[in-house]
Design an enzyme around this catalytic site. Structure first.
Site, PDB file in Angstrom:
ATOM      1  N   HIS C  60      18.899  13.432 -35.470  1.00  0.00           N
ATOM      2  CA  HIS C  60      19.651  14.685 -35.599  1.00  0.00           C
ATOM      3  C   HIS C  60      20.997  14.573 -34.895  1.00  0.00           C
ATOM      4  CE1 HIS C  60      19.380  19.367 -35.684  1.00  0.00           C
ATOM      5  NE2 HIS C  60      20.637  18.961 -35.724  1.00  0.00           N
ATOM      6  N   HIS C  62      25.493  15.132 -35.506  1.00  0.00           N
ATOM      7  CA  HIS C  62      26.606  15.594 -36.341  1.00  0.00           C
ATOM      8  C   HIS C  62      27.749  14.620 -36.102  1.00  0.00           C
ATOM      9  CE1 HIS C  62      24.670  19.543 -37.140  1.00  0.00           C
ATOM     10  NE2 HIS C  62      24.125  19.324 -35.946  1.00  0.00           N
ATOM     11  N   LEU C  63      28.172  13.934 -37.142  1.00  0.00           N
ATOM     12  CA  LEU C  63      29.227  12.926 -36.959  1.00  0.00           C
ATOM     13  C   LEU C  63      30.605  13.438 -37.377  1.00  0.00           C
ATOM     14  CD1 LEU C  63      27.370   9.638 -37.933  1.00  0.00           C
ATOM     15  CD2 LEU C  63      27.834  10.552 -35.657  1.00  0.00           C
ATOM     16  N   HIS C 179      16.506  24.329 -39.291  1.00  0.00           N
ATOM     17  CA  HIS C 179      17.035  24.967 -38.079  1.00  0.00           C
ATOM     18  C   HIS C 179      16.469  26.385 -38.085  1.00  0.00           C
ATOM     19  CE1 HIS C 179      20.716  26.141 -35.456  1.00  0.00           C
ATOM     20  NE2 HIS C 179      19.859  27.143 -35.446  1.00  0.00           N
ATOM     21  N   HIS C 232      15.129  20.921 -33.282  1.00  0.00           N
ATOM     22  CA  HIS C 232      15.395  21.412 -31.908  1.00  0.00           C
ATOM     23  C   HIS C 232      14.631  22.665 -31.461  1.00  0.00           C
ATOM     24  CE1 HIS C 232      18.145  23.666 -34.377  1.00  0.00           C
ATOM     25  NE2 HIS C 232      19.044  22.714 -34.418  1.00  0.00           N
ATOM     26  N   ASP C 305      20.812  16.253 -31.283  1.00  0.00           N
ATOM     27  CA  ASP C 305      21.680  17.298 -31.866  1.00  0.00           C
ATOM     28  C   ASP C 305      23.116  17.121 -31.363  1.00  0.00           C
ATOM     29  OD1 ASP C 305      22.585  19.399 -33.324  1.00  0.00           O
ATOM     30  OD2 ASP C 305      21.665  20.968 -32.109  1.00  0.00           O
ATOM     31  N   HIS C 309      32.732  18.627 -30.336  1.00  0.00           N
ATOM     32  CA  HIS C 309      33.812  19.587 -30.569  1.00  0.00           C
ATOM     33  C   HIS C 309      34.981  19.180 -29.689  1.00  0.00           C
ATOM     34  CE1 HIS C 309      31.543  22.407 -33.011  1.00  0.00           C
ATOM     35  NE2 HIS C 309      30.546  22.329 -32.145  1.00  0.00           N
ATOM     36  N   PHE C 323      29.324  26.454 -31.063  1.00  0.00           N
ATOM     37  CA  PHE C 323      28.066  25.996 -30.493  1.00  0.00           C
ATOM     38  C   PHE C 323      27.987  24.476 -30.581  1.00  0.00           C
ATOM     39  CE2 PHE C 323      27.154  30.322 -31.983  1.00  0.00           C
ATOM     40  CZ  PHE C 323      26.458  30.850 -30.915  1.00  0.00           C
TER      41      PHE C 323
END
Lengths: 320, 179, 435
Positions: C60, C62-63, C179, C232, C305, C309, C323
């Site tokens: 899990h 985020h790229l 989710h 998660h 996760d 950012h 988030f």
């Protein structure tokens, strides 16, 4: 230059350049601000209501939320200390152009100011500001978090009228969940030993508030029967639309302070309100103007407390 | 560090000096106009004593006040943290009064300068006179006392220390030398 | 090129192995495991005293590529993974464009091939554009190589759509990752509802918001059949719901993230926006329940996760900040912390980041079996590192663990037989005995 020093004038350990909330202040620090405010009260009674203490200092009010009275109170306090003031409010600032708070802060700092007074609709905005800039930062209300000067004003007024805070029974009625005034009152009053109850429908009581050291109650009659002070909070009409209670009418019936509901309160109870009042909603007009009310004293005391806060923070020296 | 301490006035000398000051004030100032203002903290106690001495011989009520000059200091921008502010308590209108300003030690003159500014903000006295227990010289401003209990010229490394019963438990004035 | 890892303690949860062995890697595969493998000219790395684990899998992350390359790219994200000991990542579809079509999947495959320091397996979206309305073309997505489908970052509130997604995915033998948050209960929430939200004046999200969604999705799974993996887990109620469902034999699996067993909502005290995450950091009881769920096997997987950012996005008012927090470079030591606490033994801890995610995603990896792809992570259980803002391989710095001292680091990461990360310690002291 050293003046022939009086030992009483030795510096007190006031090292804070920022006042972000009463939660972070010690009982001694709160008392010290109140004592200093006591000395400042007299200045506003003089024919010339101005002292040169902060001559040459620049104080900015940075208001992202409309507020006439708090901004004016701070501005007058600054002017009575001879500081220069300028006001930035969201309608006139570049915030509408999409500038971030951080950039706004940096720009203000570049103009060499000493203190920034910030009002913001979001909790923690003053903390962000204080992290980013070197001038002192005073929180004039951030979201539902704190409004430390209002808390100090309320406590100052209670002390003035009741002579003490320790053991005082204070009841706070209204939208506790969304109220920064409630939180600052609770922190300050609890630190100084008052007994605090909060009264509202359960929808307006935030989770686990008991852990802040208060009693929760849903009945006015029960809460005020032995109250020394009733601090009434403003109810925003939008809360009704958001479903927190059925109608303004029913809120007034159950939680409004009226001459009738006060029948169960002690004869010497004080009625306070941080303003502006919704007459006939949370507080009836005849009570607001009646003999129990010290609402206008709160406004007067506001100047002295804010003068004290400005005097102390602007003398706190270089950034930590 | 205090290196040396030389006592120059004891209880009796201080009492004598205050009686002398009171006498001079009564001689110069009309009793109807007279008002005493002590500068916090020791000036306040000296003013109280002088008022008492004057009242022994005069039946006129003498208004008395206390002035805190902290907010008028010219060194506030240089002091961090700021000194404690105490109350100014002047429970009468100073306009048209003959004010006698009272302090313990006259040194640079800056405290008196601040006091004069503070008084002017409170009203328009007919005149302002200055009475001090000790004048130690080394003025930095063109200010002189009208009534002086004791004059002594000391160097910059020396200091006058005034102890009063009201604050310290005993009356004494001494020259102290700092190491 | 051959590579010989000498003298490490090999722990392979997939086969219940835990013994000191050498591992010989040849042409990207594990050629031999055994005591004292004689070396014949291959490069030798002495890993004595270290743990040799199957390469770590994070199912899990985020790229951000394509779409938000300011925050992360496949290149920087996989480098962060390699540094943290990970060899394989499953990346979530909330990119721009969304991974709801085969072109985006192909793009990710090609970027990974060109610049990746780890393998990246895309997760397709359940609905087009993550809008929760129309199903994405899951058949095509499956064909182009997605390992699962998920609307992570968005939430499917409509029960019909979620049911159809599960049914359709079942036909394709695709795992659905969900989710779980019912956002009608926390419309403004930015942190956990409770004392700290009250004290800080921030809007809270009750744990019920997550529990309602977990319960609903388990019921829908019972209705539809297929395979559901809940992303998660953050709170006690969700752990009980999954535990109970598993007891009834329902085909549900789940994961948690290191922050949910390491931090509580008290961490938000200074309004540090790096603590803002969805679901939010919870209270002490929830942290304890998560640990219990890990310990008794209710929670199958630990995934990061990892949600990068930029500072520009995060250095704003708490309510305005997006988030998410990064996690690839801090996950392993936090997971190993559970072994020091006695929550998990080393074998169980590694299973949750190797064998278990491999099984759930139906992958070949997560094992040190002879003949399998040489994905290996060498771990020094004693190595301590102070997390510094400027020391991340990730393009972003939004970690709540900056300033923490962490113990137990990956010192060598090997992906498909190639070294993708090597700590200075290994470089300086252990290398170079090549004949």
């Amino acid at each position: 230059m050293k003046q022939q020093s009086l030992p009483e004038h030795k510096s007190v350990e006031w090292k804070r350049k920022d006042i972000l909330g009463l939660e972070e202040l010690t009982a001694r620090e709160i008392e010290f601000i109140l004592e200093t405010a006591e000395s400042f009260r007299e200045v506003s009674l003089r024919p010339i209501r101005k002292v040169p203490a902060l001559r040459g200092k620049t104080i900015i009010t940075l208001f992202f939320e409309p507020s006439t009275r708090t901004r004016m109170s701070f501005e007058l306090a600054a002017k009575r200390l001879s500081a220069d003031t300028a006001n930035i409010s969201s309608s006139t600032s570049s915030v509408v152009k999409g500038e971030t708070l951080k950039d706004t802060a940096r720009n203000i700092e570049a103009m060499k100011v000493d203190v920034i007074i910030i009002r913001h609709s979001m909790a923690g905005a003053p903390h962000l500001l204080a992290r980013e800039v070197s001038p002192g930062v005073i929180n004039a209300g951030d979201g539902a978090h704190e409004h430390p000067t209002q808390g100090l004003i309320d406590i100052f007024t209670m002390k003035e009228k009741k002579g003490k805070i320790k053991g005082l029974k204070v009841v706070i009625i209204g939208d506790i969940a969304h109220s920064r005034v409630a939180r600052s009152n609770i922190w300050g009053l609890r630190k100084l030993g008052a007994l605090v109850s909060v009264v509202a429908p359960p929808t307006l009581i935030p989770a686990e508030i008991e852990r802040m050291g208060v009693r929760v109650c849903h009945s006015i009659k029960e809460a005020i029967s032995d109250a020394d002070v009733i601090n009434v909070l403003r109810i925003q009409r939008e809360r009704q639309k958001a479903g927190f209670f059925p109608s303004i009418r029913e809120y007034h019936q159950l939680f409004g302070i009226t001459r009738k509901s006060l029948e169960s309160a002690p004869f010497d109870v004080l009625i306070m309100h941080p303003g502006p009042i919704n007459r006939g909603v949370e507080l009836d007009g005849d009570v607001a103007d009646g003999p129990y009310s010290v609402i206008l004293d709160q406004v007067t005391n506001g100047l002295a407390v804010r003068m004290a806060v400005l005097y102390l923070t602007s003398g706190a020296g270089e950034k930590r | 560090m205090i290196k040396k301490r030389l006592r120059i006035m004891g209880e009796i000398e201080i009492e004598k000096a205050l009686r002398h000051l009171s006498h001079m004030i009564m001689r110069d100032v009309s009793h109807e106009e007279l008002a005493l203002i002590g500068i916090r903290t020791r000036g306040e106690h000296l003013a109280t004593r002088i008022k008492k001495i004057i009242s022994e011989t005069s039946s006129f009520p003498i208004p008395m006040g206390i002035l805190d000059i902290t907010l008028y200091r010219d060194d506030l921008t240089m002091i961090a943290p700021h000194p404690i502010v105490r109350k100014t308590e002047i429970p009468f209108d100073i306009t048209k009064k003959a004010i006698v300003l009272i302090d313990d030690v006259l040194f640079t003159g800056r405290t008196v300068r601040a006091a004069l500014d503070a008084l002017i903000d409170l009203g328009r006295p007919r005149c302002i006179r200055l009475a001090v227990l000790v004048d130690r010289g080394s003025r930095e401003l063109p200010i002189q006392a009208d009534y002086t209990g004791k004059k002594t010229v000391i160097s910059a490394t020396e200091m006058i220390e005034v102890k009063l019963k009201e604050t310290d438990g005993y009356d004494e004035t001494a020259i102290v030398t700092r190491a | 090129m051959k590579l010989l890892l000498k003298g490490g303690r090999v722990i392979d949860p997939s086969r219940g192995v835990n013994r000191v062995s050498d591992i010989l890697i040849d042409r990207g595969r594990i050629a031999e495991i055994g005591r004292n493998i004689p070396h014949k000219g291959e490069r030798v790395i002495d890993v004595k005293g270290k743990i040799v684990s199957p390469g770590l899998i994070d199912m899990h992350v985020h790229l951000r590529e394509p779409g938000n390359e300011e925050a992360e790219t496949i290149e920087t994200g996989t480098r962060a993974a390699a540094r943290g000991g990970f060899v394989l990542l499953a990346c979530m579809p909330n990119t721009n464009p969304t991974i709801d079509n085969q072109d985006t999947v192909a793009f990710i495959h090609s970027m990974t091939k060109k610049k990746g320091a780890a393998r990246v397996l895309p997760i397709g979206s359940i609905t087009k554009g993550l809008e929760g309305k129309e199903l994405a073309e899951m058949g095509e997505l499956k064909g182009s190589g997605v390992v699962a489908v998920s609307d992570d970052g968005g939430v499917i509130h409509n029960c019909d759509i979620m049911r159809h997604a599960l049914e359709y995915a079942k036909m394709l033998e695709l795992l659905v990752i969900s989710h779980c948050e019912d956002e009608t209960l926390n419309i403004d929430g930015v942190m956990n509802e409770g004392y700290w939200a009250t004290s800080l004046g921030l809007a809270g999200t009750p744990t019920a918001s997550e529990e309602i969604a977990v319960a609903r999705n388990i019921r829908l799974l019972e209705l539809s059949g297929g395979a559901l993996h809940i992303a998660h887990l953050s709170c006690a109620g969700s752990v009980s719901l999954v535990r109970e469902a598993k007891k009834r034999g329902i085909n549900v699996t789940c994961e948690t993230a290191p922050h949910y067993f390491t931090l509580t909502d008290e961490a938000i005290k200074e309004y540090n926006t790096n603590t803002k995450v969805k679901p939010p950091l919870r209270g002490k009881k929830d942290v304890e329940a998560i640990k219990e769920g890990l310990s008794d096997g209710t929670i199958d997987v630990i995934a990061t996760d990892h949600a990068p950012h930029t500072p520009e996005e995060k250095e704003v008012e708490y309510e305005l900040a997006p988030f998410g927090m990064i996690g690839l470079e801090t996950a392993l030591p936090l997971i190993l912390g559970l072994t020091r606490e006695g929550v998990l033994d080393l074998n169980e801890a590694l299973a949750k980041i190797t064998n278990n995610p491999a099984r759930i995603l139906n992958l070949d990896g997560g094992t040190l079996k002879v003949g399998s792809t040489a994905d290996i992570t060498v771990i020094d259980l004693e190595e301590k590192v102070i997390v510094k803002k400027d020391s991340f391989q990730s393009k972003s710095r939004n970690s709540p663990f900056i300033g923490w001292e962490l113990q137990g680091m990956a010192v060598l990461t090997i992906c498909g037989g190639k070294i993708t990360s090597m700590s200075d310690q290994v470089k300086n002291k252990l290398c170079g005995r090549t004949k």
